[in-house]
Motif scaffolding. Structure first.
Motif, PDB file in Angstrom:
ATOM      1  N   LYS A  10       0.847  -1.194   0.000  1.00  0.00           N
ATOM      2  CA  LYS A  10       0.000   0.000   0.000  1.00  0.00           C
ATOM      3  C   LYS A  10       0.882   1.243   0.000  1.00  0.00           C
ATOM      4  CE  LYS A  10      -2.068   1.386   3.744  1.00  0.00           C
ATOM      5  NZ  LYS A  10      -2.934   1.464   4.948  1.00  0.00           N
ATOM      6  N   GLU A  11       0.434   2.286  -0.669  1.00  0.00           N
ATOM      7  CA  GLU A  11       1.142   3.565  -0.751  1.00  0.00           C
ATOM      8  C   GLU A  11       2.563   3.360  -1.295  1.00  0.00           C
ATOM      9  OE1 GLU A  11      -0.043   6.281   2.822  1.00  0.00           O
ATOM     10  OE2 GLU A  11       0.062   4.232   3.561  1.00  0.00           O
ATOM     11  N   GLY A  12       3.054   4.339  -2.000  1.00  0.00           N
ATOM     12  CA  GLY A  12       4.422   4.271  -2.485  1.00  0.00           C
ATOM     13  C   GLY A  12       4.621   3.274  -3.609  1.00  0.00           C
ATOM     14  N   GLY A 124      13.069  17.142  -1.719  1.00  0.00           N
ATOM     15  CA  GLY A 124      11.745  17.520  -2.195  1.00  0.00           C
ATOM     16  C   GLY A 124      10.687  16.484  -1.844  1.00  0.00           C
ATOM     17  N   MET A 125       9.497  16.710  -2.361  1.00  0.00           N
ATOM     18  CA  MET A 125       8.377  15.813  -2.088  1.00  0.00           C
ATOM     19  C   MET A 125       8.422  14.586  -2.998  1.00  0.00           C
ATOM     20  SD  MET A 125       4.292  16.716  -2.148  1.00  0.00           S
ATOM     21  CE  MET A 125       4.529  17.934  -0.845  1.00  0.00           C
ATOM     22  N   ASP A 126       8.160  13.421  -2.431  1.00  0.00           N
ATOM     23  CA  ASP A 126       8.120  12.159  -3.175  1.00  0.00           C
ATOM     24  C   ASP A 126       9.376  11.954  -4.025  1.00  0.00           C
ATOM     25  OD1 ASP A 126       5.638  11.675  -2.073  1.00  0.00           O
ATOM     26  OD2 ASP A 126       4.522  12.408  -3.810  1.00  0.00           O
ATOM     27  N   PRO A 127      10.553  11.931  -3.387  1.00  0.00           N
ATOM     28  CA  PRO A 127      11.793  11.780  -4.152  1.00  0.00           C
ATOM     29  C   PRO A 127      11.910  10.405  -4.803  1.00  0.00           C
ATOM     30  CG  PRO A 127      12.227  11.530  -1.819  1.00  0.00           C
ATOM     31  CD  PRO A 127      10.793  11.972  -1.933  1.00  0.00           C
ATOM     32  N   HIS A 141      14.791  -4.281   4.425  1.00  0.00           N
ATOM     33  CA  HIS A 141      13.479  -4.366   5.066  1.00  0.00           C
ATOM     34  C   HIS A 141      12.699  -3.058   4.908  1.00  0.00           C
ATOM     35  CE1 HIS A 141      14.172  -8.137   7.450  1.00  0.00           C
ATOM     36  NE2 HIS A 141      15.421  -7.806   7.170  1.00  0.00           N
ATOM     37  N   PHE A 142      11.402  -3.188   4.683  1.00  0.00           N
ATOM     38  CA  PHE A 142      10.466  -2.066   4.706  1.00  0.00           C
ATOM     39  C   PHE A 142       9.505  -2.252   5.874  1.00  0.00           C
ATOM     40  CE2 PHE A 142      11.309  -2.093   0.064  1.00  0.00           C
ATOM     41  CZ  PHE A 142      11.494  -0.740  -0.182  1.00  0.00           C
ATOM     42  N   ARG A 143       9.115  -1.150   6.531  1.00  0.00           N
ATOM     43  CA  ARG A 143       7.983  -1.188   7.458  1.00  0.00           C
ATOM     44  C   ARG A 143       7.202   0.114   7.302  1.00  0.00           C
ATOM     45  NH1 ARG A 143      10.594  -0.443  13.567  1.00  0.00           N
ATOM     46  NH2 ARG A 143      11.070   1.787  13.389  1.00  0.00           N
ATOM     47  N   THR A 168       6.815   6.452  -1.258  1.00  0.00           N
ATOM     48  CA  THR A 168       7.586   5.464  -0.500  1.00  0.00           C
ATOM     49  C   THR A 168       8.255   6.070   0.730  1.00  0.00           C
ATOM     50  OG1 THR A 168       8.013   4.126  -2.475  1.00  0.00           O
ATOM     51  CG2 THR A 168       9.484   3.806  -0.604  1.00  0.00           C
ATOM     52  N   GLN A 169       8.966   7.201   0.558  1.00  0.00           N
ATOM     53  CA  GLN A 169       9.697   7.778   1.683  1.00  0.00           C
ATOM     54  C   GLN A 169       8.764   8.407   2.709  1.00  0.00           C
ATOM     55  OE1 GLN A 169      12.793   6.893   1.760  1.00  0.00           O
ATOM     56  NE2 GLN A 169      12.628   6.102  -0.327  1.00  0.00           N
ATOM     57  N   ALA A 170       7.606   8.898   2.286  1.00  0.00           N
ATOM     58  CA  ALA A 170       6.641   9.487   3.205  1.00  0.00           C
ATOM     59  C   ALA A 170       5.899   8.426   4.003  1.00  0.00           C
ATOM     60  CB  ALA A 170       5.641  10.349   2.437  1.00  0.00           C
ATOM     61  N   ALA A 171       5.668   7.260   3.400  1.00  0.00           N
ATOM     62  CA  ALA A 171       4.822   6.249   4.028  1.00  0.00           C
ATOM     63  C   ALA A 171       5.603   5.093   4.661  1.00  0.00           C
ATOM     64  CB  ALA A 171       3.844   5.683   2.997  1.00  0.00           C
ATOM     65  N   TRP A 172       6.863   4.916   4.268  1.00  0.00           N
ATOM     66  CA  TRP A 172       7.620   3.745   4.704  1.00  0.00           C
ATOM     67  C   TRP A 172       8.985   4.126   5.264  1.00  0.00           C
ATOM     68  CZ3 TRP A 172       5.606  -1.245   4.294  1.00  0.00           C
ATOM     69  CH2 TRP A 172       4.411  -1.352   3.557  1.00  0.00           C
ATOM     70  N   GLN A 173       9.504   3.282   6.149  1.00  0.00           N
ATOM     71  CA  GLN A 173      10.899   3.319   6.568  1.00  0.00           C
ATOM     72  C   GLN A 173      11.597   2.070   6.017  1.00  0.00           C
ATOM     73  OE1 GLN A 173      10.288   3.528  10.885  1.00  0.00           O
ATOM     74  NE2 GLN A 173      11.141   5.594  10.864  1.00  0.00           N
ATOM     75  N   HIS A 174      12.925   2.111   5.968  1.00  0.00           N
ATOM     76  CA  HIS A 174      13.666   0.942   5.521  1.00  0.00           C
ATOM     77  C   HIS A 174      14.929   0.773   6.364  1.00  0.00           C
ATOM     78  CE1 HIS A 174      14.842   4.363   2.851  1.00  0.00           C
ATOM     79  NE2 HIS A 174      16.079   3.927   3.099  1.00  0.00           N
TER      80      HIS A 174
END
Length: 202
Positions: A10-12, A124-127, A141-143, A168-174
């Protein structure tokens, strides 16, 4: 695997391209980058303490490029021929212009990268982040940032590309955690676009 399969539920958007570089290319680039890149080990602030990063790093890019994260400000060294060769291939796939690259050298299974997002304001936004791996395979890993139980992973193999874009960067960490199994050297090249730098003409 490629743009036909998004790794994130989901998202990203994150896409994996195995074998983007063939074995002879991987061997040549790995050897050159290991010896010719100005690798350093920087101290960072972590939970209020100053510790050494559990990996070596370097920054290369266009003239005037710098990058700040975890209390570190890195000044870019110039592109070399090998990095420009890799960048040209990635720009063709991603349809994006990259002007800086953060490089990581994982010396063994004890070197790691903690949970984070590449969401610095300079990007910037959504790199769009293009991450290339050479050498030993490591698990990435993604969470999800708001749903911590929502996780996934991908094994980043020699010569592969992981392309992250959209939210991806707004919604997830890795992260790349330490491992108990013995691992050899791994080079990771993360191509980025600093929005403040004048864009090149392709």
């Amino acid at each position: 695997m490629g743009f036909d399969r998004n790794l994130l539920p989901k998202e990203g958007e994150s896409y994996y391209f195995p074998n983007l570089f063939d074995a002879p290319e991987c061997d040549q680039l790995f050897t050159f980058l290991q010896t010719e890149v100005p690798w350093v080990q920087e101290p960072i602030r972590l939970f209020g303490k100053t510790v050494m990063q559990p990996r070596l790093t370097a920054l290369c890019g266009d003239y005037g490029a710098s990058y700040r994260y975890s209390g570190i400000e890195m000044i870019a060294s110039p592109w070399n021929d090998a990095l420009e060769q890799i960048r040209d291939r990635l720009e063709s796939i991603s349809r994006t212009e990259f002007n800086v690259i953060l490089l990581n050298l994982y010396r063994d299974e004890k070197d790691s990268m903690g949970w984070h997002s590449d969401d610095e304001k300079e990007l910037g936004m959504d790199p769009i982040i293009a991450s290339v791996s050479f050498g030993a395979t490591r698990r990435f890993h993604f969470r999800h940032r708001s749903e911590k139980s929502l996780k996934t992973f991908i094994d980043l193999e020699n010569g592969s590309l992981l392309l992250m874009r959209g939210a991806t960067q707004a919604a997830w960490q890795h992260s790349i955690p330490k491992e108990t199994k013995s691992r050899g050297l791994r080079l990771n090249l993360t191509f980025r676009t600093l929005i403040a730098l004048k864009r090149r003409t392709l």
